[in-house]
Write a protein that holds these residues in place. Structure first.
Motif, mmCIF file in Angstrom:
data_model
loop_
_atom_site.group_PDB
_atom_site.id
_atom_site.type_symbol
_atom_site.label_atom_id
_atom_site.label_comp_id
_atom_site.label_asym_id
_atom_site.label_seq_id
_atom_site.Cartn_x
_atom_site.Cartn_y
_atom_site.Cartn_z
ATOM 1 N N VAL A 37 0.766 -1.188 -0.152
ATOM 2 C CA VAL A 37 0.167 -0.085 -0.028
ATOM 3 C C VAL A 37 0.918 1.183 -0.061
ATOM 4 O O VAL A 37 1.472 1.519 0.867
ATOM 5 N N THR A 38 0.695 2.075 -1.008
ATOM 6 C CA THR A 38 1.421 3.328 -1.214
ATOM 7 C C THR A 38 0.704 4.524 -1.498
ATOM 8 O O THR A 38 -0.402 3.910 -2.245
ATOM 9 N N LEU A 39 0.789 5.511 -1.456
ATOM 10 C CA LEU A 39 -0.193 6.593 -1.610
ATOM 11 C C LEU A 39 0.018 6.876 -3.254
ATOM 12 O O LEU A 39 -1.203 7.037 -3.991
ATOM 13 N N MET A 48 -6.381 9.764 -9.450
ATOM 14 C CA MET A 48 -6.136 10.889 -8.745
ATOM 15 C C MET A 48 -4.567 11.092 -8.751
ATOM 16 O O MET A 48 -3.717 10.416 -8.479
ATOM 17 N N ARG A 49 -4.271 12.497 -8.976
ATOM 18 C CA ARG A 49 -2.853 12.680 -8.898
ATOM 19 C C ARG A 49 -2.443 12.754 -7.599
ATOM 20 O O ARG A 49 -3.048 13.259 -6.507
ATOM 21 N N PRO A 50 -1.363 12.278 -7.181
ATOM 22 C CA PRO A 50 -0.750 12.125 -5.915
ATOM 23 C C PRO A 50 -0.991 13.405 -5.103
ATOM 24 O O PRO A 50 -1.347 13.367 -3.855
ATOM 25 N N PRO A 51 -0.450 14.629 -5.318
ATOM 26 C CA PRO A 51 -0.653 15.845 -4.555
ATOM 27 C C PRO A 51 -2.020 15.988 -4.295
ATOM 28 O O PRO A 51 -2.116 16.385 -3.109
ATOM 29 N N SER A 52 -3.064 15.725 -4.842
ATOM 30 C CA SER A 52 -4.465 15.798 -4.480
ATOM 31 C C SER A 52 -4.735 14.697 -3.404
ATOM 32 O O SER A 52 -5.634 15.102 -2.180
ATOM 33 N N LEU A 53 -4.171 13.578 -3.527
ATOM 34 C CA LEU A 53 -4.269 12.481 -2.387
ATOM 35 C C LEU A 53 -3.754 12.939 -0.917
ATOM 36 O O LEU A 53 -4.359 12.518 -0.110
ATOM 37 N N THR A 55 -4.007 15.695 0.164
ATOM 38 C CA THR A 55 -4.918 16.726 0.879
ATOM 39 C C THR A 55 -5.957 15.850 1.799
ATOM 40 O O THR A 55 -6.682 16.329 2.752
ATOM 41 N N HIS A 56 -6.037 14.491 1.624
ATOM 42 C CA HIS A 56 -6.890 13.491 2.381
ATOM 43 C C HIS A 56 -6.298 12.696 3.411
ATOM 44 O O HIS A 56 -6.749 12.664 4.493
ATOM 45 N N PHE A 57 -4.977 12.423 3.041
ATOM 46 C CA PHE A 57 -3.883 11.525 3.964
ATOM 47 C C PHE A 57 -2.491 12.095 3.661
ATOM 48 O O PHE A 57 -2.117 12.078 2.637
ATOM 49 N N GLU A 58 -1.970 12.592 4.835
ATOM 50 C CA GLU A 58 -0.816 13.356 4.714
ATOM 51 C C GLU A 58 0.503 12.304 4.682
ATOM 52 O O GLU A 58 1.513 12.483 4.260
ATOM 53 N N SER A 59 0.025 10.730 4.863
ATOM 54 C CA SER A 59 1.236 9.950 4.745
ATOM 55 C C SER A 59 0.445 8.366 4.457
ATOM 56 O O SER A 59 -0.664 8.342 4.688
#
Length: 204
Positions: A37-39, A48-53, A55-59
């Motif tokens: 499991v990785t972002l 979804m673009r990683p930077p947008s993700l 905004t929901h989970f920081e790590s």
């Protein structure tokens, strides 16, 4: 005219996105293991673009935290929905079967809840609170059948978890250890002094 309460559609969309992220993380964990499991992998799967993700989970650990909470909520809902008999031994057997089936149904979920599968992950205080709530509910159920000491509770959890571990390790998808649950319950009840109702009826 009755006025409907104003809906916070932005909050609803945000919660739906967080739910999708957690569900996708479970899909990855079940197919490739928890460590996979990785972002970035989550973002790729849901488009979804990683930077947008972020905004929901920081790590990644924040995702694991949400998964951990989700797992204990699922356990509580499953446990609370089970029809528990009044007779203590029958109640313990139903509880053992319910937990066993829940635990063996999803290896990744069981590992996250109960095993050190992720050396760098420790649940946050808020996530761990979900497991404590479930344990207190379990403690109340056990007290209802006469099991109240911490030593007896520890014995029960060690026995049931041991059966789950054996099943997952040696007969995944089977029922080799599930078939032994009635014997486990009988041995436990004899050890802690819960009488056998059949023995009581024949002694009269």
């Amino acid at each position: 005219m009755k006025v409907s309460p104003t809906r916070n559609r932005q909050a609803e969309r945000r919660e739906a996105t967080r739910r999708e992220i957690v569900e996708t993380a479970w899909e990855i964990a079940r197919s490739d293991g928890l460590a996979a499991v990785t972002l970035r992998e989550i973002a790729d799967r849901i488009g979804m673009r990683p930077p947008s993700l972020y905004t929901h989970f920081e790590s990644k650990n924040a995702v694991y935290d949400a998964m951990f909470t989700d797992a204990y909520i699922q356990l509580h809902e499953t446990s609370a929905a089970a029809a528990i008999p009044d007779e203590p031994r029958a109640a313990l057997l139903t509880g053992a079967q319910t937990y066993f089936d829940f635990a063996t149904a999803d290896l990744a979920r069981y590992q996250l809840m109960n095993q050190p599968a992720l050396p760098d992950f420790r649940p946050s205080e808020s996530a761990y609170a979900a497991s404590l709530r479930q344990y207190e509910w379990f403690r109340g159920r056990m007290a209802a059948v006469g099991v109240t000491t911490q030593a007896d509770l520890d014995l029960w959890t060690a026995l049931t978890s041991g059966f789950v571990n054996q099943q997952l390790a040696n007969d995944p998808g089977g029922d080799r250890w599930r078939r032994q649950l009635p014997r486990l319950v009988d041995m436990f009840c004899t050890a802690v002094g819960i009488p056998d109702p059949e023995a009581r009826s024949t002694s009269r």
